[in-house]
Design an enzyme around this catalytic site. Structure first.
Site, mmCIF file in Angstrom:
data_model
loop_
_atom_site.group_PDB
_atom_site.id
_atom_site.type_symbol
_atom_site.label_atom_id
_atom_site.label_comp_id
_atom_site.label_asym_id
_atom_site.label_seq_id
_atom_site.Cartn_x
_atom_site.Cartn_y
_atom_site.Cartn_z
ATOM 1 C CG ASP A 1 -1.766 1.171 1.424
ATOM 2 O OD1 ASP A 1 -1.545 2.185 0.721
ATOM 3 O OD2 ASP A 1 -2.669 1.111 2.273
ATOM 4 C CE1 TYR B 1 -3.156 -0.351 11.842
ATOM 5 C CE2 TYR B 1 -2.880 1.971 11.335
ATOM 6 C CZ TYR B 1 -3.446 0.751 11.068
ATOM 7 O OH TYR B 1 -4.310 0.621 10.012
ATOM 8 C CD GLN C 1 -0.981 2.234 4.834
ATOM 9 O OE1 GLN C 1 -1.851 3.084 4.956
ATOM 10 N NE2 GLN C 1 -1.271 0.963 4.645
ATOM 11 C CE LYS D 1 -5.952 -4.158 7.873
ATOM 12 N NZ LYS D 1 -5.908 -2.883 7.187
HETATM 13 P P1 13P Z 1 -4.897 -0.335 5.161
HETATM 14 O O1 13P Z 1 -4.090 -1.217 6.052
HETATM 15 O O2 13P Z 1 -5.589 -1.085 4.072
HETATM 16 O O3 13P Z 1 -4.111 0.840 4.686
HETATM 17 O O4 13P Z 1 -6.119 0.217 6.011
HETATM 18 C C1 13P Z 1 -5.944 1.021 7.095
HETATM 19 C C2 13P Z 1 -7.216 0.990 7.847
HETATM 20 O O5 13P Z 1 -7.347 0.231 8.764
HETATM 21 C C3 13P Z 1 -8.297 1.849 7.404
HETATM 22 O O6 13P Z 1 -9.460 1.716 8.198
HETATM 23 MG MG MG Z 2 -3.942 2.217 3.328
HETATM 24 MG MG MG Z 3 -4.910 -2.147 2.478
#
Ligand code: 13P
Ligand code: MG
Ligand code: MG
Ligand code: 13P
Length: 380
Positions: A13, A230, A96, A233
Site C-alpha cells: 500500500d 501501527y 504507507q 496492515k
Molecule cells: P490499510 O491497512 O488497508 O491501509 O487500512 C488502514 C485501515 O485500517 C483503514 O481503516
Molecule cells: Mg492504506
Molecule cells: Mg490495504
C-alpha cells in the site's frame, strides 16, 4: 535459464485516493511502466498489475527463483514510483508500507507482502492468485485448511488417488519467526489447535504429500510486528495451484464461499466478514470495508501469464456476498464492543493505554467507590 519458473506476487500500500479506499489509476500506470521496461529488458517473463482496495499488486513471472534481489529490487523500485505519484497527487498515506528508505536486496521486512512459488511447469499449469484488503495473513487459514484437508470441501481428497495421501502444511509462528511442518489428515486436530489462532500461526506453504509438490504459498508479513507500532496492515496475498492431482479450481474457490470473520477492518481493529468480490468491487467503502478478497485465475505457459479471469465475478457467489452484507450489518451494530472490535492485545492502534494512565489514581476498591457515591447522595 533454468526450466523452473517463479511466480512472484509482491504487494504494498503506497497511498490511495480519498482515504484507505483504492489505488489511483495513475499509480497503476506508473507501476505498469516500470514493469513493462523490466519485461523488455528480460528481467521478467511476464507481469500483471492490479489492486484490491488500497493495495497495489504486482504479479510477475521470471526464471530467477524466489527471494531474488533483481526481482525484489524491481518491486521496490515499482512501489517507489507509485508512491511518488501518490505524493504528487497528495493521495492519502503516500508510501504507507515502505518502512525503510534503503533497499538491501530483499523486500521482506521492509513492508511489502510477498508470496513466491517456484515451479516446474506442468503440461497445463492452472494457478489462482488471491489478493485481500483490510485483513491479515491468518485470514487464509480457514479456507486453505478446508481446501487441502477437509473432504467435505474438497471431494478430490477422497476421490483422486494423487491427493488421497493428503498434504503437508508449513505453519509459521509470526512471533517466533519459526515454522513447523504438519501432516494432514494424520495431524488435523493438532493443525487446527494452532491455526485457529489466526493472529499468530499462519499457513505459509502447502505441499502435496505424495511428491512434495508445492501447491500453495501465503504472504506472512505482519507489518505491525515489523514496525513495532501501527503503520497500516498486512493485507495478504496467496498463490494456489489447481487441478490434475491438486484441488480443482472449484474446490479451491468453494472454500471462500463462506464469508468467515477476519481481523483487520476499520483502523485494523475490527472483525468483519471476508467478502469475495470481482475486480470492479475491489474497493472498500463501508466503514473502510468490509474486508475484500479477489481471485484471479491464470494458466502459466512457459512463464507467460495467460489471463486473468476474474473468478469471483460469478452469480454463484451472490449469496456469499449477501451473507457478508448481513454479517456486516450485524457486526456493525456492536459499535465499539468486542467481538466486533479486536481484543486489547490485537489492537493496531488504541487509546487504551492513555485512558488507563489517566485513570490510574482513580481506581479504588469497589466498596470504597460505593461509599463515596453514597456519601455524595446523602449530602446532596
Ligand atoms: P490499510 O491497512 O488497508 O491501509 O487500512 C488502514 C485501515 O485500517 C483503514 O481503516
Ligand atoms: Mg492504506
Ligand atoms: Mg490495504
Ligand atoms: P482434473 O483431474 O482434470 O484436474 O479435474 C477434475 C475436476 O476438475 C472435476 O471438477
Amino acid at each position: 535459464m533454468s526450466g523452473r519458473i517463479t511466480l512472484s506476487v509482491i504487494k504494498a500500500d503506497v497511498g490511495s485516493i480519498a482515504g484507505h479506499h483504492m489505488v489511483h489509476p495513475d499509480q497503476l500506470a506508473a507501476a505498469t511502466k516500470v514493469l513493462a521496461e523490466a519485461k523488455q529488458k528480460g528481467t521478467l517473463i511476464d507481469f500483471y498489475v492490479t489492486h484490491v482496495g488500497d493495495d497495489l499488486q504486482l504479479i510477475m513471472t521470471h526464471s530467477k527463483g524466489p527471494d531474488h534481489p533483481d526481482i525484489h529490487g524491481l518491486a521496490w523500485e515499482t512501489f517507489k514510483a507509485a508512491a511518488k505519484v501518490a505524493r504528487d497527487l497528495k493521495l492519502y498515506a503516500a508510501g504507507q508500507d515502505l518502512l525503510s528508505e534503503a533497499f538491501s536486496g530483499n523486500v521482506r521486512g521492509l513492508g511489502p507482502g510477498v508470496a513466491e512459488l517456484e515451479m516446474e511447469e506442468r503440461p497445463s499449469e492452472p494457478v489462482i492468485t488471491f489478493h485481500a484488503d483490510k485483513t491479515e495473513p491468518g485470514a487464509f487459514n480457514l479456507p486453505l485448511f478446508r481446501v487441502f484437508a477437509d473432504p467435505f470441501n474438497t471431494a478430490g481428497l477422497v476421490i483422486d488417488p494423487k491427493m488421497h495421501d493428503g498434504f503437508v502444511f508449513e505453519i509459521y509462528d509470526v512471533y517466533e519467526g519459526k515454522s513447523v511442518l504438519m501432516r494432514a489428515p494424520e495431524e488435523i486436530y493438532d493443525i487446527l489447535a494452532l491455526i485457529g489462532t489466526t493472529g499468530r500461526y499462519i499457513i505459509r506453504r502447502v505441499y502435496r504429500k505424495s511428491d512434495n509438490l508445492l501447491a500453495a504459498v501465503v504472504s506472512v508479513e505482519r507489518l505491525n510486528l515489523i514496525a513495532g507500532r501501527y503503520i497500516g496492515k498486512d493485507d495478504p496475498v496467496a498463490i494456489v495451484r489447481a487441478q490434475h492431482g491438486l484441488p480443482a479450481l472449484g474446490e479451491i474457490l468453494e472454500a471462500f464461499a463462506f464469508p468467515h470473520l477476519v481481523a483487520g477492518w476499520m483502523r485494523g481493529s475490527h472483525y468483519g466478514p471476508l467478502m469475495p468480490v470481482p475486480l470492479r468491487h475491489a474497493k472498500v467503502t463501508r466503514f473502510d470495508g468490509p474486508p475484500r478478497l479477489i481471485a484471479l485465475g491464470w494458466n502459466i505457459s512457459r512463464g507467460r501469464l495467460i489471463g486473468p479471469v476474474d473468478l469471483f465475478d460469478d452469480v454463484a457467489f451472490d449469496e456469499s456476498r449477501k451473507l457478508a452484507q448481513f454479517i456486516t450489518d450485524y457486526m456493525r451494530r456492536h459499535g465499539p464492543f468486542m467481538p466486533h472490535r479486536l481484543g486489547p492485545e490485537e489492537m493496531e492502534y488504541t487509546t487504551l493505554p492513555d485512558v488507563l494512565a489517566k485513570l490510574k489514581d482513580r481506581f479504588i476498591k469497589s466498596e470504597d467507590a460505593y461509599k463515596v457515591v453514597k456519601r455524595h447522595s446523602e449530602t446532596s
